[in-house]
Design an enzyme around this catalytic site. Structure first.
Site, PDB file in Angstrom:
ATOM      1  N   GLU A   1      -0.726 -13.739  -8.251  1.00  0.00           N
ATOM      2  CA  GLU A   1      -0.303 -12.447  -7.712  1.00  0.00           C
ATOM      3  C   GLU A   1       0.707 -12.738  -6.587  1.00  0.00           C
ATOM      4  OE1 GLU A   1      -3.777 -10.664  -5.987  1.00  0.00           O
ATOM      5  OE2 GLU A   1      -3.156  -8.642  -6.541  1.00  0.00           O
TER       6      GLU A   1
ATOM      7  N   GLU B   1     -13.690  -5.129  -5.409  1.00  0.00           N
ATOM      8  CA  GLU B   1     -12.382  -4.792  -5.977  1.00  0.00           C
ATOM      9  C   GLU B   1     -11.472  -5.934  -5.564  1.00  0.00           C
ATOM     10  OE1 GLU B   1      -8.814  -3.972  -6.116  1.00  0.00           O
ATOM     11  OE2 GLU B   1      -9.085  -2.256  -4.780  1.00  0.00           O
TER      12      GLU B   1
ATOM     13  N   LYS C   1     -16.132  -3.046   8.283  1.00  0.00           N
ATOM     14  CA  LYS C   1     -15.263  -4.032   8.941  1.00  0.00           C
ATOM     15  C   LYS C   1     -13.872  -3.942   8.332  1.00  0.00           C
ATOM     16  CE  LYS C   1     -13.912  -8.186   8.660  1.00  0.00           C
ATOM     17  NZ  LYS C   1     -12.561  -7.886   9.172  1.00  0.00           N
TER      18      LYS C   1
ATOM     19  N   CYS D   1      -2.840  -4.452  -5.029  1.00  0.00           N
ATOM     20  CA  CYS D   1      -3.556  -5.230  -6.058  1.00  0.00           C
ATOM     21  C   CYS D   1      -3.193  -4.755  -7.456  1.00  0.00           C
ATOM     22  CB  CYS D   1      -5.064  -5.073  -5.880  1.00  0.00           C
ATOM     23  SG  CYS D   1      -5.602  -5.583  -4.278  1.00  0.00           S
TER      24      CYS D   1
HETATM   25  C1  SIN Z   1      -5.062  -1.712  -4.115  1.00  0.00           C
HETATM   26  O1  SIN Z   1      -4.033  -2.312  -3.912  1.00  0.00           O
HETATM   27  O2  SIN Z   1      -6.097  -2.299  -4.403  1.00  0.00           O
HETATM   28  C2  SIN Z   1      -5.185  -0.224  -4.006  1.00  0.00           C
HETATM   29  C3  SIN Z   1      -4.109   0.496  -4.652  1.00  0.00           C
HETATM   30  C4  SIN Z   1      -4.420   1.951  -4.880  1.00  0.00           C
HETATM   31  O3  SIN Z   1      -5.503   2.466  -4.583  1.00  0.00           O
HETATM   32  O4  SIN Z   1      -3.534   2.590  -5.429  1.00  0.00           O
END
Ligand code: SIN
Length: 485
Positions: free
Chosen positions: A389, A254, A178, A288
């Site tokens: 964040e 993650e 998804k 992230c």
């Molecule tokens: C993410 O923002 O979680 C992925 C970044 C990446 O794989 O470099």
């Protein structure tokens, strides 16, 4: 018109290597213009069930396919992605907003997971363990987990999906995916690639859905789905942990980060400036792992701030389709509101804006979501911009005095995804890398992501690893046979 390629394509729910329609559709929007690019079917509970049926039916034959054959199909998928890179990158920029150069980079990054895990598929070794009795033998084998559900975010619409699909298929699992509702097209484009790579019907199924609830309720209630892998917010990750208890599924997460980026006074300052710009402003700060708190040691604070501000002020903001654009729009208005709130809070508590600090002027800002790259000076740890964040192009600079002080500040967060630091002192590099409580450390390296390494976080940033030799373990069960002889 680049968007014509979308209008001329078929995008349906991808089950059993065919695109299907649904009773309802939802619009996919270009975040740079606000225009509707196309509509895609909105998958509900019955579509999710059909996808699980397809994945479960395909599982016995796929898991029994020799690894060398599965690897060949994964290599073919990688080659096709690279062959179609321009098309895939343009579609990504249209639905996600990132500059075309970054989209091209992401397509290569996404394809590299297929190549890497093709190799890993061929190395799923077992063990023969010395038994405790002379009349016994113990054989350890690794087998596919089964049907896996993969849920991915909008910020890397292609790479986050292939980072999950590639190890799953390499291990012999089948999948239902998804993608995020903002960016389903990049995911659905992969369907054509899987067909052309020879991957059998039912092995990969892709369900665009506006509302994630029917999808998640269906997968969590179904015993045939043995694993869920999710990339997204910690808030949603917590809900998925609770839901996975229902049928005791394996889960990989993650989740969010709050990355420190530390510049010591023994750093190569120009390299640190370049690294901080790359880390903070990639994908308009919507990653992230991007630097969220930039700590600079007192002796080099002013010099760093000056060079960094000059570099940031030069970043060109605009439509991702223009060749010189370095910063695209934010994904949507809630993202804009968060960035605005963080900057206003910091300024109200004493931070100083060195550059940026506001949306682009209205005449250059058709959606209102283009934000000028921002540097904030004299930031302190009680400001929101260091606690949450930001997920936007805002760089807060925090002054520190000693190594111990900055380690305490850097680790003072419930998150532990990535951390960065710049120093030319080898002993410090080792010492600081060991003491930072994060899963990914960039030591004089602002862009550590690669298919070859185990991506993932500690603390509230997640469970499990994606990529590297560890990535395939997430999709394998360990079984042993104790044999009387
Ligand atoms: C993410 O923002 O979680 C992925 C970044 C990446 O794989 O470099």
């Amino acid at each position: 018109m680049p968007s014509d390629m979308i209008r001329q394509s078929e995008y349906g729910i991808f089950i059993n290597n065919q695109y299907h329609s649904s009773a309802k559709n939802f619009a996919v929007t270009n975040p740079a213009t606000g225009e509707t690019l196309t509509e895609v079917p909105d998958a509900g509970a019955s579509d999710t069930l059909a996808a699980i049926d397809a994945a479960a039916a395909a599982l016995p034959a796929w898991s029994a396919t020799p690894a060398i054959e599965r690897a060949a199909m994964l290599r073919k998928a990688a080659a096709l992605m690279l062959e179609r890179r321009e098309r895939l990158a343009t579609i990504m920029t249209l639905e996600q907003g990132k500059p075309l150069t970054e989209s091209r980079g992401e397509i290569a990054y996404a394809a590299s997971f297929f190549s890497w895990f093709a190799g890993e598929a061929e190395r799923v070794y077992g063990q023969i363990v010395p038994a405790a009795a002379p009349n016994k033998r113990i054989l350890v084998m690794r087998q596919p987990v089964g049907v896996c559900a993969l849920i991915t975010p909008w910020n890397f619409p292609s790479a986050m999906l292939t980072r999950k699909i590639a190890p799953a298929l390499a291990a012999g699992c089948t999948v239902i995916c998804k993608p995020a509702e903002q960016t389903p097209l990049s995911a659905l484009e992969l369907g054509r690639i899987f067909i052309d790579a020879g991957i059998p019907a039912g092995v990969v199924n892709i369900l665009p859905a506006l509302d994630p609830i029917p999808f998640s309720e269906t997968i969590f209630a179904d015993d045939r789905v043995r694993k869920v892998s999710f990339t997204g917010s910690t808030e949603v990750g917590r809900i998925l942990i609770r839901s996975s208890a229902q049928t005791v599924k394996r889960i990989s997460l993650e989740l969010g980060g709050n990355a420190p980026f530390i510049v010591f006074d023994d750093a190569d300052l120009d390299a640190a400036v370049k690294g901080a710009v790359a880390s903070k402003f990639r994908n308009s700060g919507q990653t992230c792992i991007c630097a969220n708190r930039i700590f600079v040691q007192s002796a080099v604070y002013d010099a760093f701030a000056e060079k960094f501000t000059a570099a940031v002020a030069n970043l060109k903001v605009g439509s991702g389709l223009e060749s010189d654009t370095m910063i695209g729009p934010l994904i949507d208005h809630p993202a804009l509101e968060k960035v605005t709130r963080h900057v206003q809070d910091a300024v109200s508590k004493g931070a100083q804006i060195m550059t940026g600090g506001a949306p682009l002027p209205a005449q250059f800002n058709p959606t209102g979501t283009f934000w000028t790259p921002t540097v904030l000076l004299n930031v302190s740890p009680h400001m929101l911009v260091t606690q949450e964040e930001t997920f936007g192009p805002v760089a807060p600079l925090i002054r520190f005095e000693t190594e111990d002080e900055v380690l305490a500040l850097a680790n003072d967060t419930p998150f532990g995804l990535s951390a960065y630091f710049y120093s030319q002192n080898v002993s410090r590099v080792m010492r600081v890398a060991e003491k930072l409580e994060f899963g990914i450390i960039g030591a004089n390296d602002a862009l550590p992501s690669t298919a070859n390494a185990p991506f993932g976080g500690v603390k509230q940033s997640g469970l499990g690893r994606e990529g590297g030799a560890f990535g395939i373990d997430e999709y394998l069960e360990v079984k042993y046979v104790s044999m009387g002889v």
